[in-house]
Design a protein around this motif. Structure first.
Motif, PDB file in Angstrom:
ATOM      1  N   THR A  37      -2.975   2.070  -7.638  1.00  0.00           N
ATOM      2  CA  THR A  37      -2.620   1.609  -6.084  1.00  0.00           C
ATOM      3  C   THR A  37      -3.113   2.691  -5.204  1.00  0.00           C
ATOM      4  O   THR A  37      -2.659   3.919  -5.108  1.00  0.00           O
ATOM      5  N   TYR A  38      -3.961   2.356  -4.148  1.00  0.00           N
ATOM      6  CA  TYR A  38      -4.159   3.276  -3.058  1.00  0.00           C
ATOM      7  C   TYR A  38      -3.166   2.974  -1.843  1.00  0.00           C
ATOM      8  O   TYR A  38      -3.031   1.839  -1.390  1.00  0.00           O
ATOM      9  N   VAL A  39      -2.614   4.052  -1.241  1.00  0.00           N
ATOM     10  CA  VAL A  39      -1.635   4.118  -0.366  1.00  0.00           C
ATOM     11  C   VAL A  39      -2.358   4.360   1.144  1.00  0.00           C
ATOM     12  O   VAL A  39      -2.481   5.715   1.023  1.00  0.00           O
ATOM     13  N   SER A  40      -2.803   3.632   1.681  1.00  0.00           N
ATOM     14  CA  SER A  40      -4.085   3.957   2.700  1.00  0.00           C
ATOM     15  C   SER A  40      -3.390   4.685   3.907  1.00  0.00           C
ATOM     16  O   SER A  40      -3.757   5.656   4.286  1.00  0.00           O
ATOM     17  N   ASP A  41      -2.252   4.362   4.303  1.00  0.00           N
ATOM     18  CA  ASP A  41      -1.368   5.178   5.434  1.00  0.00           C
ATOM     19  C   ASP A  41      -1.184   6.699   5.078  1.00  0.00           C
ATOM     20  O   ASP A  41      -0.995   7.453   5.780  1.00  0.00           O
ATOM     21  N   SER A  42      -1.241   6.924   3.766  1.00  0.00           N
ATOM     22  CA  SER A  42      -0.834   8.490   3.686  1.00  0.00           C
ATOM     23  C   SER A  42      -1.906   9.004   2.721  1.00  0.00           C
ATOM     24  O   SER A  42      -2.116  10.208   2.101  1.00  0.00           O
ATOM     25  N   ASP A  43      -3.097   8.002   2.207  1.00  0.00           N
ATOM     26  CA  ASP A  43      -4.154   8.832   1.584  1.00  0.00           C
ATOM     27  C   ASP A  43      -3.976   9.505   0.305  1.00  0.00           C
ATOM     28  O   ASP A  43      -4.359  10.511   0.264  1.00  0.00           O
ATOM     29  N   TYR A  44      -3.360   8.399  -0.647  1.00  0.00           N
ATOM     30  CA  TYR A  44      -3.006   8.904  -1.726  1.00  0.00           C
ATOM     31  C   TYR A  44      -2.847   7.749  -2.636  1.00  0.00           C
ATOM     32  O   TYR A  44      -3.163   6.703  -2.477  1.00  0.00           O
ATOM     33  N   TYR A  45      -3.425   8.049  -4.051  1.00  0.00           N
ATOM     34  CA  TYR A  45      -2.943   7.057  -5.102  1.00  0.00           C
ATOM     35  C   TYR A  45      -1.836   7.052  -5.866  1.00  0.00           C
ATOM     36  O   TYR A  45      -1.295   8.284  -6.088  1.00  0.00           O
ATOM     37  N   LYS A  46      -1.421   5.885  -6.062  1.00  0.00           N
ATOM     38  CA  LYS A  46      -0.068   5.889  -6.934  1.00  0.00           C
ATOM     39  C   LYS A  46      -0.328   5.191  -8.405  1.00  0.00           C
ATOM     40  O   LYS A  46      -0.969   3.949  -8.234  1.00  0.00           O
ATOM     41  N   LEU A  47       0.029   6.036  -9.372  1.00  0.00           N
ATOM     42  CA  LEU A  47      -0.350   5.497 -10.908  1.00  0.00           C
ATOM     43  C   LEU A  47       1.080   5.483 -11.512  1.00  0.00           C
ATOM     44  O   LEU A  47       1.582   6.424 -11.703  1.00  0.00           O
ATOM     45  N   TRP A  48       1.837   4.230 -11.944  1.00  0.00           N
ATOM     46  CA  TRP A  48       2.949   4.467 -12.620  1.00  0.00           C
ATOM     47  C   TRP A  48       2.645   4.364 -14.016  1.00  0.00           C
ATOM     48  O   TRP A  48       2.208   3.363 -14.662  1.00  0.00           O
ATOM     49  N   VAL A  49       3.094   5.119 -14.868  1.00  0.00           N
ATOM     50  CA  VAL A  49       2.954   5.337 -16.276  1.00  0.00           C
ATOM     51  C   VAL A  49       4.241   5.301 -17.174  1.00  0.00           C
ATOM     52  O   VAL A  49       5.334   5.597 -16.760  1.00  0.00           O
ATOM     53  N   GLU A  50       4.201   4.807 -18.304  1.00  0.00           N
ATOM     54  CA  GLU A  50       5.481   4.710 -19.199  1.00  0.00           C
ATOM     55  C   GLU A  50       5.180   5.048 -20.492  1.00  0.00           C
ATOM     56  O   GLU A  50       3.735   5.279 -21.211  1.00  0.00           O
ATOM     57  N   ASN A  51       6.260   5.242 -21.225  1.00  0.00           N
ATOM     58  CA  ASN A  51       6.351   5.556 -22.713  1.00  0.00           C
ATOM     59  C   ASN A  51       5.528   6.808 -23.081  1.00  0.00           C
ATOM     60  O   ASN A  51       4.429   6.673 -23.830  1.00  0.00           O
TER      61      ASN A  51
END
Length: 164
Positions: free
Chosen positions: A75-89
């Motif tokens: 997911t791109y977080v445009s207001d902060s200019d970074y990507y978020k990637l949630w990983v598990e296991n």
């Protein structure tokens, strides 16, 4: 009244001065640094480690490498200019500081700068695929659920496979 203000100011100066005592040593210094300033640290207990000291060279050479399944699409977080990637296991490739125990229950959110996400794999960082993550030193992380790692703690992220 004046006594109360002076007392508050003196207390603030004292707290501010002691708060700097756990700062990391500059690069190239052999001074010992506290890798975890409190012996009763919650993260230490969760990771099965104890508080102790390491030289800055020892901290710099520690690398944690793990693989994990992607839990949420990139997911791109445009207001902060970074990507978020949630990983598990997560599964350890190398984990000398037992960091992965902190990620077992809820996974971990990787906050990545745009430079850390290669254009050619952005569309493949989706639920079901796996990534390999290499962390630098002893990474800082939030105590939120799930924990989060900032991009500067992440050396590299690589797509391991892609479900087609």
């Amino acid at each position: 009244m004046k006594l109360g203000i002076v007392t508050l100011l003196a207390g603030g100066v004292l707290l501010g001065a002691t708060g700097c005592s756990y700062m990391t040593a500059p690069a190239g210094s052999s001074r010992e640094v506290t890798s975890n300033p409190t012996a009763d640290c919650i993260d230490c207990q969760a990771a099965g480690t104890t508080a102790g000291t390491k030289t800055s060279e020892e901290v710099a050479t520690i690398k944690t490498v793990f693989t994990a399944a992607i839990k949420e699409d990139l997911t791109y977080v445009s207001d902060s200019d970074y990507y978020k990637l949630w990983v598990e296991n997560p599964e350890a490739v190398t984990d000398p500081e037992n960091i992965l125990k902190s990620f077992q229950a809820d996974g971990v959110v990787l906050n990545l700068s745009p430079e850390q996400v290669p254009e050619e794999v952005k569309d493949q960082l989706v639920v079901g695929n796996h990534v390999k993550v290499e962390l630098a030193g002893i990474p800082i992380m939030t105590m939120s659920l799930p924990p989060q790692l900032p991009g500067r703690s992440i050396l590299q992220i690589t797509l391991v496979d892609a479900d087609q």
